[in-house]
Scaffold this motif. Structure first.
Motif, PDB file in Angstrom:
ATOM      1  N   ASN A  76      67.428  55.345  -6.849  1.00 41.29           N
ATOM      2  CA  ASN A  76      68.785  55.743  -6.473  1.00 41.29           C
ATOM      3  C   ASN A  76      68.768  57.075  -5.719  1.00 41.29           C
ATOM      4  O   ASN A  76      69.484  57.260  -4.727  1.00 41.29           O
ATOM      5  CB  ASN A  76      69.673  55.858  -7.705  1.00 41.29           C
ATOM      6  CG  ASN A  76      69.992  54.513  -8.323  1.00 41.29           C
ATOM      7  OD1 ASN A  76      69.806  53.466  -7.699  1.00 41.29           O
ATOM      8  ND2 ASN A  76      70.472  54.523  -9.554  1.00 41.29           N
ATOM      9  N   LEU A  77      67.959  58.014  -6.200  1.00 37.17           N
ATOM     10  CA  LEU A  77      67.877  59.310  -5.544  1.00 37.17           C
ATOM     11  C   LEU A  77      67.295  59.170  -4.140  1.00 37.17           C
ATOM     12  O   LEU A  77      67.747  59.841  -3.196  1.00 37.17           O
ATOM     13  CB  LEU A  77      67.031  60.278  -6.371  1.00 37.17           C
ATOM     14  CG  LEU A  77      66.863  61.674  -5.782  1.00 37.17           C
ATOM     15  CD1 LEU A  77      68.207  62.379  -5.634  1.00 37.17           C
ATOM     16  CD2 LEU A  77      65.911  62.510  -6.643  1.00 37.17           C
ATOM     17  N   GLN A  78      66.311  58.311  -3.992  1.00 36.97           N
ATOM     18  CA  GLN A  78      65.744  58.095  -2.663  1.00 36.97           C
ATOM     19  C   GLN A  78      66.822  57.620  -1.687  1.00 36.97           C
ATOM     20  O   GLN A  78      66.916  58.107  -0.550  1.00 36.97           O
ATOM     21  CB  GLN A  78      64.618  57.068  -2.727  1.00 36.97           C
ATOM     22  CG  GLN A  78      63.914  56.853  -1.396  1.00 36.97           C
ATOM     23  CD  GLN A  78      62.870  55.734  -1.467  1.00 36.97           C
ATOM     24  OE1 GLN A  78      63.104  54.678  -2.056  1.00 36.97           O
ATOM     25  NE2 GLN A  78      61.705  55.983  -0.876  1.00 36.97           N
ATOM     26  N   GLY A  79      67.643  56.690  -2.139  1.00 40.13           N
ATOM     27  CA  GLY A  79      68.726  56.211  -1.295  1.00 40.13           C
ATOM     28  C   GLY A  79      69.734  57.299  -0.977  1.00 40.13           C
ATOM     29  O   GLY A  79      70.218  57.404   0.168  1.00 40.13           O
ATOM     30  N   ARG A  80      70.035  58.123  -1.959  1.00 43.48           N
ATOM     31  CA  ARG A  80      70.993  59.211  -1.764  1.00 43.48           C
ATOM     32  C   ARG A  80      70.478  60.236  -0.743  1.00 43.48           C
ATOM     33  O   ARG A  80      71.213  60.648   0.167  1.00 43.48           O
ATOM     34  CB  ARG A  80      71.252  59.898  -3.109  1.00 43.48           C
ATOM     35  CG  ARG A  80      72.117  61.140  -3.065  1.00 43.48           C
ATOM     36  CD  ARG A  80      73.540  60.821  -2.779  1.00 43.48           C
ATOM     37  NE  ARG A  80      74.376  62.003  -2.980  1.00 43.48           N
ATOM     38  CZ  ARG A  80      75.527  62.212  -2.359  1.00 43.48           C
ATOM     39  NH1 ARG A  80      75.992  61.317  -1.507  1.00 43.48           N
ATOM     40  NH2 ARG A  80      76.226  63.310  -2.581  1.00 43.48           N
ATOM     41  N   LEU A  81      69.225  60.633  -0.869  1.00 49.59           N
ATOM     42  CA  LEU A  81      68.657  61.596   0.065  1.00 49.59           C
ATOM     43  C   LEU A  81      68.565  61.010   1.469  1.00 49.59           C
ATOM     44  O   LEU A  81      68.773  61.718   2.468  1.00 49.59           O
ATOM     45  CB  LEU A  81      67.284  62.068  -0.416  1.00 49.59           C
ATOM     46  CG  LEU A  81      67.281  62.905  -1.701  1.00 49.59           C
ATOM     47  CD1 LEU A  81      65.848  63.247  -2.107  1.00 49.59           C
ATOM     48  CD2 LEU A  81      68.110  64.176  -1.551  1.00 49.59           C
ATOM     49  N   HIS A  82      68.270  59.721   1.543  1.00 51.97           N
ATOM     50  CA  HIS A  82      68.224  59.066   2.860  1.00 51.97           C
ATOM     51  C   HIS A  82      69.600  59.100   3.514  1.00 51.97           C
ATOM     52  O   HIS A  82      69.723  59.385   4.721  1.00 51.97           O
ATOM     53  CB  HIS A  82      67.739  57.628   2.707  1.00 51.97           C
ATOM     54  CG  HIS A  82      67.690  56.868   4.001  1.00 51.97           C
ATOM     55  ND1 HIS A  82      66.725  57.089   4.960  1.00 51.97           N
ATOM     56  CD2 HIS A  82      68.509  55.893   4.504  1.00 51.97           C
ATOM     57  CE1 HIS A  82      66.933  56.293   5.990  1.00 51.97           C
ATOM     58  NE2 HIS A  82      68.009  55.566   5.744  1.00 51.97           N
ATOM     59  N   GLU A  83      70.652  58.820   2.738  1.00 52.60           N
ATOM     60  CA  GLU A  83      72.014  58.869   3.267  1.00 52.60           C
ATOM     61  C   GLU A  83      72.348  60.259   3.809  1.00 52.60           C
ATOM     62  O   GLU A  83      73.047  60.396   4.822  1.00 52.60           O
ATOM     63  CB  GLU A  83      73.021  58.514   2.169  1.00 52.60           C
ATOM     64  CG  GLU A  83      73.022  57.065   1.748  1.00 52.60           C
ATOM     65  CD  GLU A  83      73.952  56.825   0.566  1.00 52.60           C
ATOM     66  OE1 GLU A  83      74.571  57.814   0.096  1.00 52.60           O
ATOM     67  OE2 GLU A  83      74.080  55.672   0.137  1.00 52.60           O
ATOM     68  N   LEU A  84      71.857  61.280   3.135  1.00 54.07           N
ATOM     69  CA  LEU A  84      72.155  62.656   3.515  1.00 54.07           C
ATOM     70  C   LEU A  84      71.227  63.189   4.600  1.00 54.07           C
ATOM     71  O   LEU A  84      71.431  64.302   5.085  1.00 54.07           O
ATOM     72  CB  LEU A  84      72.067  63.563   2.278  1.00 54.07           C
ATOM     73  CG  LEU A  84      73.117  63.325   1.192  1.00 54.07           C
ATOM     74  CD1 LEU A  84      72.745  64.080  -0.086  1.00 54.07           C
ATOM     75  CD2 LEU A  84      74.500  63.739   1.676  1.00 54.07           C
ATOM     76  N   GLY A  85      70.198  62.416   4.944  1.00 51.51           N
ATOM     77  CA  GLY A  85      69.239  62.864   5.941  1.00 51.51           C
ATOM     78  C   GLY A  85      68.352  63.995   5.454  1.00 51.51           C
ATOM     79  O   GLY A  85      67.923  64.841   6.245  1.00 51.51           O
ATOM     80  N   ILE A  86      68.074  64.006   4.155  1.00 50.63           N
ATOM     81  CA  ILE A  86      67.223  65.043   3.565  1.00 50.63           C
ATOM     82  C   ILE A  86      65.833  64.461   3.340  1.00 50.63           C
ATOM     83  O   ILE A  86      65.668  63.504   2.572  1.00 50.63           O
ATOM     84  CB  ILE A  86      67.808  65.543   2.231  1.00 50.63           C
ATOM     85  CG1 ILE A  86      69.164  66.211   2.486  1.00 50.63           C
ATOM     86  CG2 ILE A  86      66.841  66.515   1.539  1.00 50.63           C
ATOM     87  CD1 ILE A  86      69.880  66.643   1.224  1.00 50.63           C
ATOM     88  N   PRO A  87      64.810  65.005   3.985  1.00 52.20           N
ATOM     89  CA  PRO A  87      63.456  64.454   3.819  1.00 52.20           C
ATOM     90  C   PRO A  87      62.879  64.763   2.443  1.00 52.20           C
ATOM     91  O   PRO A  87      63.161  65.809   1.850  1.00 52.20           O
ATOM     92  CB  PRO A  87      62.659  65.155   4.925  1.00 52.20           C
ATOM     93  CG  PRO A  87      63.393  66.439   5.163  1.00 52.20           C
ATOM     94  CD  PRO A  87      64.846  66.141   4.926  1.00 52.20           C
ATOM     95  N   ALA A  88      62.081  63.855   1.934  1.00 52.05           N
ATOM     96  CA  ALA A  88      61.405  64.047   0.654  1.00 52.05           C
ATOM     97  C   ALA A  88      60.210  63.105   0.602  1.00 52.05           C
ATOM     98  O   ALA A  88      60.223  62.021   1.203  1.00 52.05           O
ATOM     99  CB  ALA A  88      62.338  63.767  -0.520  1.00 52.05           C
ATOM    100  N   THR A  89      59.182  63.522  -0.131  1.00 52.54           N
ATOM    101  CA  THR A  89      58.035  62.668  -0.385  1.00 52.54           C
ATOM    102  C   THR A  89      58.254  61.956  -1.712  1.00 52.54           C
ATOM    103  O   THR A  89      58.429  62.606  -2.750  1.00 52.54           O
ATOM    104  CB  THR A  89      56.736  63.486  -0.442  1.00 52.54           C
ATOM    105  OG1 THR A  89      56.528  64.121   0.820  1.00 52.54           O
ATOM    106  CG2 THR A  89      55.544  62.583  -0.763  1.00 52.54           C
TER     107      THR A  89
END
Length: 340
Positions: free
Chosen positions: A296-309
């Motif tokens: 869920n967090l991966q999807g949320r960060l993707h929506e916000l355009g925030i990169p993460a590994t």
């Protein structure tokens, strides 16, 4: 969630100098000359455990209590170095479910030019600020401790350079995402292993309640009020994920299926057949839950355009062998944020 279900410059060669001026850690006679946080928090005692390791006793004005804080100095402390705050899980380092007891974390970090800081205390608290004192857990103002009290003391006493990263597992896998949001700019990188970022929705709030009430014996309403109240939302890293923009992020989880460390007599398995069953069954269920949260967090960060590994392992329970591996794997991300 419960981890694994479960001042001070002596002439010490390990600090890379023999003079008091090069390293601002003085002997205990100079302790009163060390930094005091804006609210009056201070270091009251420092004990050398070995050439590289110090146990500080830190008084928190917000909690009106003192706590041990273990420090491993950098490989080379001759110039100011950054700081990695390494948080334990639900037991908060007060038990054997800790980085020191269960992993090679300090050995792995021993050749890195970073101060490693491990606070001891705050079990079952989610390392957050509670709105009320609790009969079982007392006063918890850990967000204040980690964002306002401890960093200036560490920077002043250790001569650190003010650049920080934070890493944690299980319950503190939530905390290490919440603290950079609470204090923008304080932490340049964060690594969360097997945590659940969402705390205010029905699934996340049940995780919190299980930890605080079932395992911790406390009243979750003393933490953020009744479930569904504004404090639950205000402290939810998933809801407030926009605050993670600019932080170097590493986030990982297994899927709950037995993996390489979930075998009888494995050094990272709970002992005996009962312990292994506990790790596979309970640890598997918990890790399946963190897998759900992390997707869920991966999807949320993707929506916000925030990169993460992100690292989604294809097996693994909620246990130390995997967290040890993830600390190693996350080091490039942490090092980038620390400027190493």
């Amino acid at each position: 969630m419960i981890a694994a279900t479960a001042v001070l410059a002596g002439a010490m060669s390990g600090f890379g100098t023999s003079t008091a001026t090069a390293d601002p850690i003085m002997d205990s006679k100079a302790l009163l000359g060390n930094p005091i946080a804006p609210d009056g928090s201070k270091i009251t005692k420092a004990e050398y455990k070995d050439e590289r390791s110090i146990r500080l006793t830190v008084y928190s004005a917000a909690m009106d209590r003192s706590f041990p804080v273990d420090v491993q100095r950098p490989a080379d402390a001759s110039v100011p170095r950054p700081t990695l705050y390494l948080l334990n899980g639900a037991g908060a380092g007060e038990d054997d479910a800790s980085w020191v007891a269960q992993t090679d974390a300090l050995q792995f970090l021993s050749d890195k030019n970073v101060n490693v800081v491990q606070p001891i205390g705050g079990k079952w608290s989610y390392y957050t600020d509670w709105i009320n004192d609790d009969p079982a857990l007392g006063r918890n103002k850990w967000k204040t401790f980690f964002t306002e009290e401890l960093p200036p003391l560490i920077d002043g006493a250790l001569g650190a350079n003010g650049v920080n990263a934070i890493a944690g597992l299980s319950t503190s896998g939530t905390t290490v995402l919440a603290l950079p949001i609470a204090k923008p700019g304080l932490f340049k990188a964060a690594a969360a292993y097997s945590g659940c970022a969402q705390t205010s929705d029905p699934v996340g709030s049940e995780f919190v309640k299980l930890t605080v009430e079932t395992w911790g014996g406390a009243d979750v309403e003393n933490m953020w009020g009744p479930i569904g109240s504004p404090e639950w939302t205000a402290n939810d890293p998933y809801v407030n994920a926009a605050g993670l923009r600019g932080v170097d992020l590493y986030i990982s989880t297994g899927n709950g299926l037995p993996g390489q460390y979930d075998q009888l007599n494995n050094p990272y398995a709970l002992p005996g057949s009962f312990g292994l069953a506990n790790q596979i069954l309970i640890g598997g269920v918990i890790e399946a839950g963190t897998n759900y949260c992390t997707h869920n967090l991966q999807g949320r960060l993707h929506e916000l355009g925030i990169p993460a590994t992100f690292n989604f392992r294809n097996s693994g329970t909620h246990s130390w062998g995997y967290w040890n591996d993830e600390l190693h794997a996350s080091w490039p991300t942490l090092a980038k944020g620390l400027g190493i």
